[in-house]
Design a protein around this motif. Structure first.
Motif, PDB file in Angstrom:
ATOM      1  N   UNK A   1     -20.344 -17.865   6.691  1.00  0.00           N
ATOM      2  CA  UNK A   1     -20.154 -16.482   7.222  1.00  0.00           C
ATOM      3  C   UNK A   1     -18.819 -15.834   6.618  1.00  0.00           C
ATOM      4  N   UNK A   2     -18.954 -14.653   6.147  1.00  0.00           N
ATOM      5  CA  UNK A   2     -17.888 -14.222   5.661  1.00  0.00           C
ATOM      6  C   UNK A   2     -16.918 -13.260   6.643  1.00  0.00           C
ATOM      7  N   UNK A   3     -15.884 -13.843   6.844  1.00  0.00           N
ATOM      8  CA  UNK A   3     -15.009 -12.826   7.877  1.00  0.00           C
ATOM      9  C   UNK A   3     -14.171 -11.783   7.186  1.00  0.00           C
ATOM     10  N   UNK A   4     -14.085 -10.611   7.954  1.00  0.00           N
ATOM     11  CA  UNK A   4     -13.464  -9.642   7.149  1.00  0.00           C
ATOM     12  C   UNK A   4     -11.810  -9.582   8.009  1.00  0.00           C
ATOM     13  N   UNK A   5     -10.872  -9.542   7.025  1.00  0.00           N
ATOM     14  CA  UNK A   5      -9.626  -9.592   7.514  1.00  0.00           C
ATOM     15  C   UNK A   5      -8.816  -8.356   7.371  1.00  0.00           C
ATOM     16  N   UNK A   6      -9.471  -7.095   7.280  1.00  0.00           N
ATOM     17  CA  UNK A   6      -9.017  -5.804   7.348  1.00  0.00           C
ATOM     18  C   UNK A   6      -8.080  -5.335   8.222  1.00  0.00           C
ATOM     19  N   UNK A   7      -8.391  -5.725   9.400  1.00  0.00           N
ATOM     20  CA  UNK A   7      -7.362  -5.558  10.654  1.00  0.00           C
ATOM     21  C   UNK A   7      -6.133  -6.178  10.185  1.00  0.00           C
ATOM     22  N   UNK A   8      -5.992  -7.416   9.833  1.00  0.00           N
ATOM     23  CA  UNK A   8      -4.825  -7.902   9.459  1.00  0.00           C
ATOM     24  C   UNK A   8      -4.130  -7.378   8.121  1.00  0.00           C
ATOM     25  N   UNK A   9      -4.561  -7.080   7.145  1.00  0.00           N
ATOM     26  CA  UNK A   9      -4.120  -6.267   6.105  1.00  0.00           C
ATOM     27  C   UNK A   9      -3.415  -4.841   6.716  1.00  0.00           C
ATOM     28  N   UNK A  11      -2.547  -3.968   9.372  1.00  0.00           N
ATOM     29  CA  UNK A  11      -1.201  -4.345  10.285  1.00  0.00           C
ATOM     30  C   UNK A  11      -0.144  -4.725   9.345  1.00  0.00           C
ATOM     31  N   UNK A  12      -0.385  -5.529   8.334  1.00  0.00           N
ATOM     32  CA  UNK A  12       0.725  -6.019   7.630  1.00  0.00           C
ATOM     33  C   UNK A  12       1.214  -4.732   6.756  1.00  0.00           C
ATOM     34  N   UNK A  13       0.469  -3.835   6.369  1.00  0.00           N
ATOM     35  CA  UNK A  13       0.813  -2.605   5.692  1.00  0.00           C
ATOM     36  C   UNK A  13       1.073  -1.522   6.517  1.00  0.00           C
ATOM     37  N   UNK A  14       1.134  -1.627   8.221  1.00  0.00           N
ATOM     38  CA  UNK A  14       1.357  -0.771   8.977  1.00  0.00           C
ATOM     39  C   UNK A  14       0.654   0.657   8.521  1.00  0.00           C
ATOM     40  N   UNK A  15      -0.803   0.412   8.363  1.00  0.00           N
ATOM     41  CA  UNK A  15      -1.505   1.574   7.870  1.00  0.00           C
ATOM     42  C   UNK A  15      -2.680   1.687   9.011  1.00  0.00           C
ATOM     43  N   UNK A  16      -2.780   3.141   9.594  1.00  0.00           N
ATOM     44  CA  UNK A  16      -3.510   3.391  10.495  1.00  0.00           C
ATOM     45  C   UNK A  16      -5.260   3.380  10.082  1.00  0.00           C
ATOM     46  N   UNK A  17      -6.036   3.372  10.721  1.00  0.00           N
ATOM     47  CA  UNK A  17      -7.504   3.417  10.535  1.00  0.00           C
ATOM     48  C   UNK A  17      -7.612   4.745   9.768  1.00  0.00           C
ATOM     49  N   UNK A  18      -7.193   5.720  10.288  1.00  0.00           N
ATOM     50  CA  UNK A  18      -7.490   7.188   9.838  1.00  0.00           C
ATOM     51  C   UNK A  18      -6.813   7.368   8.438  1.00  0.00           C
ATOM     52  N   UNK A  19      -5.453   6.927   8.373  1.00  0.00           N
ATOM     53  CA  UNK A  19      -4.761   7.069   6.937  1.00  0.00           C
ATOM     54  C   UNK A  19      -5.633   6.259   6.089  1.00  0.00           C
ATOM     55  N   UNK A  20      -6.044   5.053   6.390  1.00  0.00           N
ATOM     56  CA  UNK A  20      -6.750   4.189   5.374  1.00  0.00           C
ATOM     57  C   UNK A  20      -8.094   4.844   4.906  1.00  0.00           C
ATOM     58  N   UNK A  21      -9.002   5.608   5.933  1.00  0.00           N
ATOM     59  CA  UNK A  21     -10.173   6.111   5.853  1.00  0.00           C
ATOM     60  C   UNK A  21      -9.935   7.418   4.745  1.00  0.00           C
ATOM     61  N   UNK A  22      -8.654   8.037   4.780  1.00  0.00           N
ATOM     62  CA  UNK A  22      -8.233   9.091   3.920  1.00  0.00           C
ATOM     63  C   UNK A  22      -8.163   8.625   2.451  1.00  0.00           C
ATOM     64  N   UNK A  23      -7.385   7.688   2.304  1.00  0.00           N
ATOM     65  CA  UNK A  23      -6.998   7.022   0.983  1.00  0.00           C
ATOM     66  C   UNK A  23      -8.250   6.524   0.457  1.00  0.00           C
ATOM     67  N   UNK A  24      -9.290   5.926   1.230  1.00  0.00           N
ATOM     68  CA  UNK A  24     -10.384   5.360   0.460  1.00  0.00           C
ATOM     69  C   UNK A  24     -11.619   6.091   0.701  1.00  0.00           C
TER      70      UNK A  24
END
Length: 72
Positions: A1-9, A11-24
């Motif tokens: 199984x592949x586990x996604x660690x996006x939430x950890x990254x 949190x480490x970068x102090x980036x919100x879901x909305x901000x990341x969605x804009x950047x990506x």
């Protein structure tokens, strides 16, 4: 199984879901599906954009976990 660690990254970068969605350039709903490990696939272009936005490597976002060991 592949586990996604996006939430950890995020949190480490102090980036919100909305901000990341804009950047990506991916909807917050689709990013949330990926973050919560509900997705079935990830496009390389999306993975590339995530790595660029979070300044990380693909291995920082994913890890392989043996399902048998994980259930113990």
């Amino acid at each position: 199984m592949i586990r996604i660690k996006l939430d950890v990254m995020m949190a480490e970068r102090k980036m919100s879901l909305n901000k990341l969605s804009e950047l990506v350039d991916i909807t917050p709903a689709n990013l949330s599906i990926l973050k919560n490990e509900k997705g079935k696939a990830v496009r390389f272009t999306t993975l590339d954009a995530l790595c660029k936005a979070l300044n990380c490597q693909p291995g920082d976002l994913m890890e392989y976990v043996d399902e048998e060991e994980d259930s113990e």
